[in-house]
Design a protein around this motif. Structure first.
Motif, PDB file in Angstrom:
ATOM      1  N   MET A  44      -2.434  -7.170   5.592  1.00  0.00           N
ATOM      2  CA  MET A  44      -1.436  -6.208   5.131  1.00  0.00           C
ATOM      3  C   MET A  44      -0.333  -6.955   4.389  1.00  0.00           C
ATOM      4  N   ASP A  45      -0.145  -6.601   3.129  1.00  0.00           N
ATOM      5  CA  ASP A  45       0.813  -7.291   2.281  1.00  0.00           C
ATOM      6  C   ASP A  45       2.068  -6.444   2.154  1.00  0.00           C
ATOM      7  N   PHE A  46       3.210  -6.971   2.587  1.00  0.00           N
ATOM      8  CA  PHE A  46       4.459  -6.228   2.534  1.00  0.00           C
ATOM      9  C   PHE A  46       5.271  -6.526   1.265  1.00  0.00           C
ATOM     10  N   ALA A  47       4.750  -7.380   0.406  1.00  0.00           N
ATOM     11  CA  ALA A  47       5.485  -7.742  -0.804  1.00  0.00           C
ATOM     12  C   ALA A  47       5.353  -6.647  -1.859  1.00  0.00           C
ATOM     13  N   LYS A  73       5.127   3.438   4.089  1.00  0.00           N
ATOM     14  CA  LYS A  73       3.772   3.833   4.505  1.00  0.00           C
ATOM     15  C   LYS A  73       3.436   5.221   3.968  1.00  0.00           C
ATOM     16  N   THR A  74       4.408   6.133   4.043  1.00  0.00           N
ATOM     17  CA  THR A  74       4.184   7.489   3.549  1.00  0.00           C
ATOM     18  C   THR A  74       3.931   7.485   2.049  1.00  0.00           C
ATOM     19  N   ALA A  75       4.715   6.693   1.310  1.00  0.00           N
ATOM     20  CA  ALA A  75       4.513   6.592  -0.130  1.00  0.00           C
ATOM     21  C   ALA A  75       3.119   6.058  -0.447  1.00  0.00           C
TER      22      ALA A  75
END
Length: 404
Positions: free
Chosen positions: A1-4, A321-323
């Motif tokens: 999972m990439d948060f960038a 997350k919703t987006a």
């Protein structure tokens, strides 16, 4: 999972942050002073038009619209951090970048459901920031939390629709540049399917029978920057049948398509409001003393700031997350998440702003700080686009259904 964030988002974030520092924040006090000298409180201060021109020159324009034909072509996930930045100055930044409600939702409706003539006449000038618009749905005489309750009547007579009804809290309707209303009413009030009774029509503001009666206040504020919130009466107002958006009976579905992105846009901007509140809290805490030590050394103040930081980080992850889900499985697939952020974000940000006001003492409720106006706006979003309780009811039913 990439948060960038991806490269395009990072590049736009850098440009937008610089735009805020160099132009928007310095313009806040200027706009306040200019507004006091305007002949009408609903006009834009000259500095707002300067900001719009500057934003357009810098390519910071129509960032909200995912359709590349009309907007920036960004995904919801790409737009989310940009909307957060503009939320730090909600009176100026969304308007400066042509990303302000209700115009955003109306442009989305026209882009998705409008025909070519409607797009040419109304969407194009909205995209150019030349006019403003309003969305007329909420009514004072019924519980508008249930959209099937609306009583505005749209009857067909030959080649015209005749609209009669009363709406209120119609955002943007007081603005002198507001030229068009999207009006939701019932074309088939006795139809067997209560979600197929409604339609949407385009009603120019200068149509005979349309009266903008008064500005509605929000906690004492008139929300000049967004063109106010008006009570509007439609008394046998006539428009061509060609002003119908989509098909007869499609109004409820169009409203749902419109409100999904609108809800997440509000939540994105709310996070920016919370970030500004935290910044103001910290600046205040280190600059004031009480009972022999800085406010920043008081345990209760430290708790407020720590809790605010934790809450904002949680909200941001849920909104992102919703987006992402809206981009990958569509608005319908992200229904639960959209409702979750609509419930969680306003109430949490209201709490953060409340603590920030408390920390500022009398200054917190004054015009010298943006906190009171931010609070009024955030608290209103616990009602706008569906009250929290309606979303809780729907979300709970969906959860319970899994066990039936």
């Amino acid at each position: 999972m990439d948060f960038a964030f991806d490269a395009r988002t990072e590049e736009l974030r850098a440009r937008l942050l610089a735009f805020m520092d160099e132009h928007v924040y310095p313009a806040e006090q200027v706009a306040h002073e200019q507004r006091a000298r305007l002949s009408s409180p609903w006009e834009n201060p000259p500095v707002v038009e300067e900001l719009k021109a500057q934003a357009r020159r810098q390519g910071l324009w129509n960032l909200f619209l995912p359709d590349a034909e009309y907007g920036a072509g960004l995904t919801n996930l790409q737009y989310a951090p940009l909307a957060e930045i503009t939320g730090r100055s909600p009176q100026l930044a969304p308007t400066a970048t042509n990303c302000a409600a209700p115009d955003t939702g109306n442009m989305e409706v026209l882009a998705q459901f409008g025909d070519e003539r409607q797009k040419k006449q109304w969407l194009e000038p909205l995209l150019a920031g030349e006019i403003r618009s309003a969305f007329a749905m909420t009514e004072p005489d019924v519980a508008s939390s249930d959209a099937t309750n609306i009583t505005t009547h749209i009857r067909r007579e030959g080649d015209e629709y005749v609209i009669s009804g009363r709406k209120w809290y119609i955002s943007g309707a007081m603005h002198p540049d507001c030229k068009i209303f999207i009006v939701m009413g019932k074309t088939d009030p006795d139809g067997p399917d209560i979600r197929r009774q409604q339609s949407m029509v385009l009603v120019p503001r200068d149509t005979p029978g349309v009266t903008v009666k008064r500005a509605m206040q929000v906690f004492g504020y008139e929300d000049h920057y967004h063109g106010g919130h008006a009570e509007v009466v439609f008394d046998e107002a006539r428009v061509p049948v060609s002003n119908l958006i989509g098909e007869e009976g499609g109004g409820f579905a169009i409203a749902q398509a419109r409100l999904g992105p609108g809800r997440i846009h509000h939540c994105m901007r709310l996070i920016g409001m919370a970030e500004r509140a935290i910044e103001l809290m910290c600046r205040r805490a280190v600059s004031r003393e009480a009972f022999g030590k800085a406010l920043a050394q008081q345990g209760v103040v430290q708790n407020w700031i720590a809790d605010a930081r934790v809450a904002v980080e949680q909200l941001r992850l849920l909104v992102l997350k919703t987006a992402w889900m809206m981009d990958t499985v569509g608005n319908r697939g992200a229904h639960t998440e959209i409702q979750a952020i609509k419930i969680a974000t306003p109430r949490t940000v209201v709490g953060i702003l409340d603590r920030a006001i408390q920390l500022h003492g009398a200054g917190g409720v004054s015009q010298d700080f943006p906190l009171a106006e931010l609070y009024a706006g955030a608290r209103t979003l616990m009602l706008a686009d569906g009250p929290d309780e309606v979303h809780q009811r729907s979300l709970a039913r969906r959860e319970i259904k899994k066990y039936l």
